[in-house]
Design an enzyme around this catalytic site. Sequence first.
Site, PDB file in Angstrom:
ATOM      1  N   LYS A  38       0.889   4.391   7.212  1.00  0.00           N
ATOM      2  CA  LYS A  38       0.186   5.032   5.699  1.00  0.00           C
ATOM      3  C   LYS A  38       0.820   6.573   6.681  1.00  0.00           C
ATOM      4  CE  LYS A  38      -2.840   1.712   3.787  1.00  0.00           C
ATOM      5  NZ  LYS A  38      -2.379   1.238   4.598  1.00  0.00           N
TER       6      LYS A  38
ATOM      7  N   SER B 296       0.724  -1.038   0.457  1.00  0.00           N
ATOM      8  CA  SER B 296      -0.154   0.289   0.141  1.00  0.00           C
ATOM      9  C   SER B 296       0.939   1.237   0.013  1.00  0.00           C
ATOM     10  CB  SER B 296      -0.936  -0.574   1.517  1.00  0.00           C
ATOM     11  OG  SER B 296      -0.304   0.064   2.618  1.00  0.00           O
TER      12      SER B 296
END
Length: 135
Positions: free
Chosen positions: A92, A55
């Site tokens: 993230k 990701s």
Amino acid sequence: MLVPDQKVWLEVCGWKVPAGFASPAADHTRKRIDLNEHLIRNGDATFIFKVKGDSMIDAGIYDGDALLIDRSIEPRHGNIVLAVLNNDFTVKRLHKRGGVIKLVPENKIYPTITVKDGEDFDVWGVVTYNLHKLY
């Protein structure tokens, strides 16, 4: 994983390395450095985590990379962080604007996560380095 206290000494060359032709003086080094001093600001608050997943590939973070996470750094908008959302760890980019917190992936196939009221959320630490293996 805790960062070891032992010193890791490496030779440091006294010039910048061009990405073109090799230097004829490549065997002349200037000094030695300790990687702990170079990479770690606060040893007691720095940990290494291995990445699982893809990701964050557009930020140069790949499956299997080792991230240095510093818990003593105050997380800011735009930092890449290790967050805990509802008891799940995730890496993230932190987006904090107007009271809204989002965890933004760096891979277009993944959705942005908006932290909702009542969810169990904490920024565990800020990513300071990515130890990416090249061979």
